[in-house]
Scaffold this motif. Structure first.
Motif, PDB file in Angstrom:
ATOM      1  N   ILE A   1      15.196 -14.881  32.662  1.00  0.00           N
ATOM      2  CA  ILE A   1      15.082 -14.182  31.153  1.00  0.00           C
ATOM      3  C   ILE A   1      14.981 -15.584  30.297  1.00  0.00           C
ATOM      4  O   ILE A   1      14.011 -15.423  29.263  1.00  0.00           O
ATOM      5  N   VAL A   2      15.560 -16.795  30.307  1.00  0.00           N
ATOM      6  CA  VAL A   2      15.435 -17.805  29.721  1.00  0.00           C
ATOM      7  C   VAL A   2      14.118 -18.474  29.592  1.00  0.00           C
ATOM      8  O   VAL A   2      13.370 -18.784  28.674  1.00  0.00           O
ATOM      9  N   VAL A   3      13.715 -18.221  30.891  1.00  0.00           N
ATOM     10  CA  VAL A   3      12.213 -18.971  31.260  1.00  0.00           C
ATOM     11  C   VAL A   3      11.276 -18.264  30.226  1.00  0.00           C
ATOM     12  O   VAL A   3      10.335 -18.626  29.616  1.00  0.00           O
ATOM     13  N   LEU A   4      11.297 -16.741  30.673  1.00  0.00           N
ATOM     14  CA  LEU A   4      10.379 -15.846  29.845  1.00  0.00           C
ATOM     15  C   LEU A   4      10.402 -16.126  28.282  1.00  0.00           C
ATOM     16  O   LEU A   4       9.320 -16.130  27.450  1.00  0.00           O
ATOM     17  N   ILE A   5      11.542 -16.221  28.027  1.00  0.00           N
ATOM     18  CA  ILE A   5      11.795 -16.387  26.333  1.00  0.00           C
ATOM     19  C   ILE A   5      11.032 -17.777  25.904  1.00  0.00           C
ATOM     20  O   ILE A   5      10.457 -18.109  24.872  1.00  0.00           O
ATOM     21  N   GLY A   6      11.386 -18.916  26.755  1.00  0.00           N
ATOM     22  CA  GLY A   6      10.687 -20.207  26.417  1.00  0.00           C
ATOM     23  C   GLY A   6       9.083 -20.012  26.580  1.00  0.00           C
ATOM     24  O   GLY A   6       8.671 -20.387  25.764  1.00  0.00           O
ATOM     25  N   TYR A   7       8.584 -19.117  27.505  1.00  0.00           N
ATOM     26  CA  TYR A   7       7.315 -18.972  27.549  1.00  0.00           C
ATOM     27  C   TYR A   7       6.656 -18.164  26.298  1.00  0.00           C
ATOM     28  O   TYR A   7       5.638 -18.509  25.693  1.00  0.00           O
ATOM     29  N   ALA A   8       7.526 -17.118  25.831  1.00  0.00           N
ATOM     30  CA  ALA A   8       7.073 -16.425  24.526  1.00  0.00           C
ATOM     31  C   ALA A   8       6.889 -17.418  23.171  1.00  0.00           C
ATOM     32  O   ALA A   8       6.059 -17.090  22.513  1.00  0.00           O
ATOM     33  N   VAL A   9       8.093 -18.450  23.232  1.00  0.00           N
ATOM     34  CA  VAL A   9       7.969 -19.108  22.121  1.00  0.00           C
ATOM     35  C   VAL A   9       7.071 -20.067  22.316  1.00  0.00           C
ATOM     36  O   VAL A   9       6.306 -20.385  21.182  1.00  0.00           O
ATOM     37  N   GLU A  10       6.539 -20.621  23.429  1.00  0.00           N
ATOM     38  CA  GLU A  10       5.023 -21.411  23.499  1.00  0.00           C
ATOM     39  C   GLU A  10       3.961 -20.714  23.058  1.00  0.00           C
ATOM     40  O   GLU A  10       3.280 -21.110  22.353  1.00  0.00           O
ATOM     41  N   VAL A  11       4.007 -19.347  23.190  1.00  0.00           N
ATOM     42  CA  VAL A  11       2.879 -18.416  23.016  1.00  0.00           C
ATOM     43  C   VAL A  11       2.679 -18.516  21.335  1.00  0.00           C
ATOM     44  O   VAL A  11       1.694 -18.485  20.795  1.00  0.00           O
ATOM     45  N   TYR A  12       3.975 -18.193  20.985  1.00  0.00           N
ATOM     46  CA  TYR A  12       4.045 -17.984  19.405  1.00  0.00           C
ATOM     47  C   TYR A  12       3.541 -19.182  18.842  1.00  0.00           C
ATOM     48  O   TYR A  12       3.134 -19.193  17.777  1.00  0.00           O
ATOM     49  N   ALA A  13       4.151 -20.278  19.363  1.00  0.00           N
ATOM     50  CA  ALA A  13       3.913 -21.597  18.732  1.00  0.00           C
ATOM     51  C   ALA A  13       2.336 -21.830  18.680  1.00  0.00           C
ATOM     52  O   ALA A  13       1.843 -22.417  17.700  1.00  0.00           O
ATOM     53  N   ILE A  14       1.824 -21.456  19.437  1.00  0.00           N
ATOM     54  CA  ILE A  14       0.235 -21.683  19.698  1.00  0.00           C
ATOM     55  C   ILE A  14      -0.662 -20.787  18.765  1.00  0.00           C
ATOM     56  O   ILE A  14      -1.270 -21.294  17.923  1.00  0.00           O
ATOM     57  N   ILE A  15       0.148 -19.653  18.693  1.00  0.00           N
ATOM     58  CA  ILE A  15      -0.738 -18.416  17.979  1.00  0.00           C
ATOM     59  C   ILE A  15      -0.474 -18.524  16.237  1.00  0.00           C
ATOM     60  O   ILE A  15      -1.191 -18.255  15.440  1.00  0.00           O
ATOM     61  N   LYS A  16       0.694 -19.235  16.101  1.00  0.00           N
ATOM     62  CA  LYS A  16       1.216 -19.243  14.516  1.00  0.00           C
ATOM     63  C   LYS A  16       0.217 -20.111  13.948  1.00  0.00           C
ATOM     64  O   LYS A  16      -0.038 -21.107  14.084  1.00  0.00           O
ATOM     65  N   LYS A  17      -0.142 -19.627  12.543  1.00  0.00           N
ATOM     66  CA  LYS A  17      -1.028 -20.324  11.843  1.00  0.00           C
ATOM     67  C   LYS A  17      -0.388 -21.596  11.235  1.00  0.00           C
ATOM     68  O   LYS A  17       0.780 -21.347  10.643  1.00  0.00           O
ATOM     69  N   ALA A  18      -0.939 -22.688  11.238  1.00  0.00           N
ATOM     70  CA  ALA A  18      -0.288 -23.670  10.640  1.00  0.00           C
ATOM     71  C   ALA A  18      -0.480 -23.558   9.104  1.00  0.00           C
ATOM     72  O   ALA A  18      -1.348 -23.310   8.509  1.00  0.00           O
ATOM     73  N   ALA A  19       0.636 -24.084   8.344  1.00  0.00           N
ATOM     74  CA  ALA A  19       0.555 -24.053   7.010  1.00  0.00           C
ATOM     75  C   ALA A  19      -0.040 -25.112   6.140  1.00  0.00           C
ATOM     76  O   ALA A  19      -0.036 -26.118   6.802  1.00  0.00           O
TER      77      ALA A  19
END
Length: 98
Positions: free
Chosen positions: A80-98
């Motif tokens: 679960i911790v590893v999957l949350i880490g990968y989800a955070v990585e995907v979100y960090a890549i997709i999130k638009k830079a301000a």
């Protein structure tokens, strides 16, 4: 009556000179500061998850410790911790830079 040859592929000379567009050099990165912080947090979560998965070594190779290998930490919590880490990585890549 002489027929004049026309070249269909040659463009006529332009009366106005071509405009020179100047592109300013900027130090823009692909991601913003928040993106990089989220990426580092995701990597830390992934590493912690794999560290939680490790272990279970027995001192005696003839003894199989089922409780140690199939513990809640290794079977449920770590993935679960590893999957949350990968989800955070995907979100960090997709999130638009301000």
């Amino acid at each position: 009556m002489a027929k004049e040859k026309t070249n269909l592929f040659k463009t006529p000379p332009s009366k106005t000179p071509p405009s020179k567009t100047v592109h300013p050099i900027t130090d823009d990165f692909a991601f913003g500061r928040e993106n990089y912080i989220l990426m580092i947090a995701g990597i830390v979560l992934i590493v912690v998850g794999y560290m939680l998965m490790s272990g279970g070594k027995s001192t005696d190779p003839n003894i199989f410790n089922e409780k140690e290998i199939f513990s809640f930490r290794r079977i449920t919590l770590a993935p679960i911790v590893v999957l949350i880490g990968y989800a955070v990585e995907v979100y960090a890549i997709i999130k638009k830079a301000a």
